[in-house]
Design a protein around this motif. Structure first.
Motif, PDB file in Angstrom:
ATOM      1  N   ASN A 116      -3.081   0.367  -3.894  1.00  0.00           N
ATOM      2  CA  ASN A 116      -2.567  -0.897  -3.377  1.00  0.00           C
ATOM      3  C   ASN A 116      -2.371  -1.886  -4.520  1.00  0.00           C
ATOM      4  OD1 ASN A 116      -4.906  -2.736  -3.656  1.00  0.00           O
ATOM      5  ND2 ASN A 116      -5.859  -1.433  -2.120  1.00  0.00           N
ATOM      6  N   ASN A 163      -7.563   3.844  -3.431  1.00  0.00           N
ATOM      7  CA  ASN A 163      -8.268   4.149  -2.192  1.00  0.00           C
ATOM      8  C   ASN A 163      -8.391   5.660  -2.036  1.00  0.00           C
ATOM      9  OD1 ASN A 163      -8.079   1.345  -0.727  1.00  0.00           O
ATOM     10  ND2 ASN A 163      -6.016   1.774  -1.462  1.00  0.00           N
ATOM     11  N   TYR A 209     -13.225  -4.309   6.358  1.00  0.00           N
ATOM     12  CA  TYR A 209     -13.733  -4.089   5.013  1.00  0.00           C
ATOM     13  C   TYR A 209     -15.189  -4.551   4.897  1.00  0.00           C
ATOM     14  CZ  TYR A 209      -8.915  -3.454   3.390  1.00  0.00           C
ATOM     15  OH  TYR A 209      -7.639  -2.999   3.199  1.00  0.00           O
ATOM     16  N   ASN A 243       0.821  -1.203   0.000  1.00  0.00           N
ATOM     17  CA  ASN A 243       0.000   0.000   0.000  1.00  0.00           C
ATOM     18  C   ASN A 243       0.858   1.256   0.000  1.00  0.00           C
ATOM     19  OD1 ASN A 243      -2.285  -1.630   0.258  1.00  0.00           O
ATOM     20  ND2 ASN A 243      -2.273  -1.511   2.480  1.00  0.00           N
ATOM     21  N   ARG A 250     -15.467  -4.187  -4.795  1.00  0.00           N
ATOM     22  CA  ARG A 250     -15.344  -2.817  -4.312  1.00  0.00           C
ATOM     23  C   ARG A 250     -15.664  -2.816  -2.821  1.00  0.00           C
ATOM     24  NH1 ARG A 250     -18.117  -2.347  -9.150  1.00  0.00           N
ATOM     25  NH2 ARG A 250     -20.109  -2.267  -8.036  1.00  0.00           N
ATOM     26  N   ALA A 263      -5.554  -1.286  -7.166  1.00  0.00           N
ATOM     27  CA  ALA A 263      -6.782  -0.644  -6.713  1.00  0.00           C
ATOM     28  C   ALA A 263      -6.451   0.751  -6.198  1.00  0.00           C
ATOM     29  CB  ALA A 263      -7.467  -1.454  -5.623  1.00  0.00           C
ATOM     30  N   GLN A 291     -12.538   1.809  -1.610  1.00  0.00           N
ATOM     31  CA  GLN A 291     -11.530   1.169  -2.458  1.00  0.00           C
ATOM     32  C   GLN A 291     -12.197   0.582  -3.690  1.00  0.00           C
ATOM     33  OE1 GLN A 291      -8.482  -1.581  -0.759  1.00  0.00           O
ATOM     34  NE2 GLN A 291      -9.281  -3.067  -2.237  1.00  0.00           N
TER      35      GLN A 291
END
Length: 216
Positions: free
Chosen positions: A211, A178, A114, A26, A127, A176, A168
């Motif tokens: 990430n 964020n 998440y 990340n 997502r 991806a 995200q």
């Protein structure tokens, strides 16, 4: 009945394996500020940072990241229109401007929860919205040149807490993006309180990051 129970257990156990994203790298850029002063000769304090971390998702809705965050902070003071006998730093003359400034470095650990809100079939990734709690032990270095007669800098280690609510979304099957809104307890006045006369917290945080899945 036993067959149904066994089937349900198999589905529950296999869900984290299918949905979790595994090992991730990340990176992020963030800006923190405190909206303390309006129509004033005191500028609002700002802090900007970059973070790099490694994250492991233990199950599909829970992961932990560890890494480093580093950056700088600043606040500008303009005394031109102040009608004080002494400026707030103890100098004998008014006029001009002064700057609180410095840098920081912070190792951190960040548990994350998440919640999937959809699945992108083309990217083959879900997502998420997520909630992150970040705990760091921050070394803040404050430049003394502008605010005292001393040269160099002063530093202090300080525990810092952040909470971030983010979104995200996938770019492809590995990458991806964020973006987040957060609250933090960063306060550079704690380095040398006797030399900083104003409020210097930067509780409001905005950020964007990326990430990359190293291994699923």
């Amino acid at each position: 009945m036993k067959t149904r129970i066994l089937f349900l257990l198999t589905v529950i156990i296999s869900m984290p394996v299918v949905a979790q994203e595994g090992h991730k790298l990340n990176t992020g850029i963030d800006l923190s500020f405190g909206a303390h002063y309006f129509d004033s000769n005191r500028g609002n304090p700002l802090a900007a940072g970059v973070s790099v971390g490694y994250e492991y998702d233990f199950i599909f809705f829970f992961g932990v990241e560890a890494g480093f965050r580093f950056g700088g902070f600043n606040q500008k003071i303009n005394f031109t229109d102040l009608n004080w006998g002494l400026d707030p730093l103890g100098n004998n003359s008014l006029g001009g401007e002064d700057i609180y400034r410095g840098t920081y470095l912070a190792p951190y650990i960040a548990p994350k929860i998440y919640l999937p809100i959809g699945y992108d079939e083309k990217k083959d990734r879900p997502r998420f919205i997520y909630l992150e709690n970040r705990f760091s032990y921050t070394r803040m270095n404050l430049d003394l040149d502008k605010i005292t007669d001393m040269q160099g800098s002063a530093h202090k280690w300080h525990f810092q807490y952040e909470i971030r609510a983010g979104y995200q979304f996938p770019v492809n099957d590995r990458w991806a993006i964020n973006c987040w809104l957060g609250y933090n307890t960063f306060d550079f006045s704690k380095v040398k309180p006797e030399s900083i006369k104003f409020k210097n917290t930067t509780p409001i945080q905005l950020g964007i990051g990326f990430n990359y899945i190293l291994k699923q």
